[in-house]
Write an enzyme that holds these catalytic residues in place. Structure first.
Site, PDB file in Angstrom:
ATOM      1  CG  ASP A   1      21.784  -4.482   3.101  1.00 21.83           C
ATOM      2  OD1 ASP A   1      20.887  -4.959   2.378  1.00 21.83           O
ATOM      3  OD2 ASP A   1      22.143  -3.304   3.040  1.00 21.83           O
TER       4      ASP A   1
ATOM      5  CG  ASP B   1      25.221 -10.139   2.390  1.00 20.07           C
ATOM      6  OD1 ASP B   1      24.074  -9.971   1.927  1.00 20.07           O
ATOM      7  OD2 ASP B   1      25.583  -9.720   3.507  1.00 20.07           O
TER       8      ASP B   1
HETATM    9  C1  XBP Z   1      19.687  -7.721   4.070  1.00 24.64           C
HETATM   10  C2  XBP Z   1      18.216  -7.739   4.071  1.00 24.64           C
HETATM   11  C3  XBP Z   1      17.482  -6.572   3.452  1.00 24.64           C
HETATM   12  C4  XBP Z   1      17.822  -5.280   4.204  1.00 24.64           C
HETATM   13  C5  XBP Z   1      16.796  -4.202   3.935  1.00 24.64           C
HETATM   14  O1  XBP Z   1      20.071  -8.090   2.774  1.00 24.64           O
HETATM   15  O2  XBP Z   1      17.622  -8.690   4.544  1.00 24.64           O
HETATM   16  O3  XBP Z   1      16.105  -6.847   3.581  1.00 24.64           O
HETATM   17  O4  XBP Z   1      17.766  -5.542   5.605  1.00 24.64           O
HETATM   18  O5  XBP Z   1      16.708  -3.964   2.535  1.00 24.64           O
HETATM   19  P1  XBP Z   1      21.518  -8.844   2.487  1.00 24.64           P
HETATM   20  P2  XBP Z   1      15.259  -3.971   1.837  1.00 24.64           P
HETATM   21  O6  XBP Z   1      22.210  -9.041   3.819  1.00 24.64           O
HETATM   22  O7  XBP Z   1      21.148 -10.155   1.817  1.00 24.64           O
HETATM   23  O8  XBP Z   1      22.271  -7.894   1.599  1.00 24.64           O
HETATM   24  O9  XBP Z   1      14.344  -3.111   2.693  1.00 24.64           O
HETATM   25  O10 XBP Z   1      15.508  -3.402   0.462  1.00 24.64           O
HETATM   26  O11 XBP Z   1      14.841  -5.417   1.818  1.00 24.64           O
HETATM   27 MG    MG Z   2      23.871  -9.384   4.941  1.00 23.05          MG
END
Ligand code: XBP
Ligand code: MG
Length: 251
Positions: free
Chosen positions: A28, A26
């Site tokens: 973020d 993953d």
């Molecule tokens: C985390 C999310 C993303 C980010 C914001 O993604 O849910 O929506 O919060 O990015 P992951 P965007 O943990 O699956 O990497 O505004 O581009 O959606």
């Molecule tokens: Mg994440």
């Protein structure tokens, strides 16, 4: 032994990592603590658009239960039950401004990879194991973060990079993980997903992939009892980095 207690034993973590043909990361919260920058970028976009919305950390933590920035803004607006509805064009423009601001913030270098990530990526590659990314965010955001952290040729390390807009349904749906498995041509049991959130744990588990959780700032107190292993961060995997003999799955 309680699942949570067993799940926190680093030896289990090392075994889970070392036996995998591929590690699927993953982004973020897992590779880097990016959500604080996303939060600041959302607030910047709201101010630019003349909206009196300001998401504090507590509000954002709750809103993070909704994956996807565009979906998150729609969910927040729906809660307000006031004002004229935001059109898809409004949401798209807000997300464009937010994403541009996020890129500026990442470029400041203020969001390094989390402890143990760089070393684990190197150890995995040295053992001939494969790497992939399965995330809700966009390809542009992935590129900004990993170009800053790993250099402009970061993508060469990864056999598959699947982002939120590549699939029909975002996490907790399994789509992004199923697409990653298809591109890797591997079975779920031959991989391990590395995640930080309950939605990510559910998505990978629905795809049949064992999950290692690395607790992140906004998801520290989530219920991760369905995970194989729960760590505070990937630096606890010290053992998984030391031996580098080729794995049985090695290419
Ligand atoms: C985390 C999310 C993303 C980010 C914001 O993604 O849910 O929506 O919060 O990015 P992951 P965007 O943990 O699956 O990497 O505004 O581009 O959606
Ligand atoms: Mg994440």
């Amino acid at each position: 032994m309680q699942a949570e207690a067993l799940a926190s034993v680093p030896a289990d973590a090392t075994a889970l990592i070392r036996r995998a043909a591929a590690l699927i990361f993953d982004v973020d919260g897992t590779l880097a603590e990016t959500e604080e920058l996303h939060r600041q970028a959302f607030n910047h976009a709201f101010a630019c658009h003349g909206l009196d919305w300001q998401w504090g950390r507590a509000v954002y933590k709750d809103l993070l239960r909704v994956t996807g920035g565009k979906e998150r803004m729609r969910a927040y607006h729906a809660r307000l039950e006031m004002g004229s509805p935001l059109s898809n064009a409004d949401i798209a423009e807000l997300h464009r401004i937010k994403t541009a601001r996020y890129a500026e913030l990442v470029k400041t270098g203020s969001c390094p990879l989390r402890p143990g990530v760089t070393e684990l990526l190197a150890a995995v590659k040295a053992r001939g194991q494969r790497l992939a990314i399965a995330t809700t965010t966009s390809h542009g955001n992935i590129d900004e973060l990993l170009s800053q952290a790993l250099g402009t040729h970061w993508a060469a390390q990864f056999d598959a990079v699947v982002a939120g807009d590549d699939v029909s349904h975002k996490k907790p749906a399994p789509d992004v993980y199923l697409e990653t498995l298809a591109r890797l041509k591997l079975g779920a049991a031959d991989c391990v997903a590395i995640e930080d959130s309950a939605n990510g744990l559910i998505a990978a588990s629905r795809a049949g992939i064992p999950v290692l959780i690395t607790r992140s700032t906004f998801f520290r107190d989530e219920d991760f009892s369905a995970a194989r292993v729960v760590l505070d961060d990937l630096s606890e995997l010290g053992g998984a980095r030391q031996e580098t003999e080729k794995q049985p799955h090695a290419q």
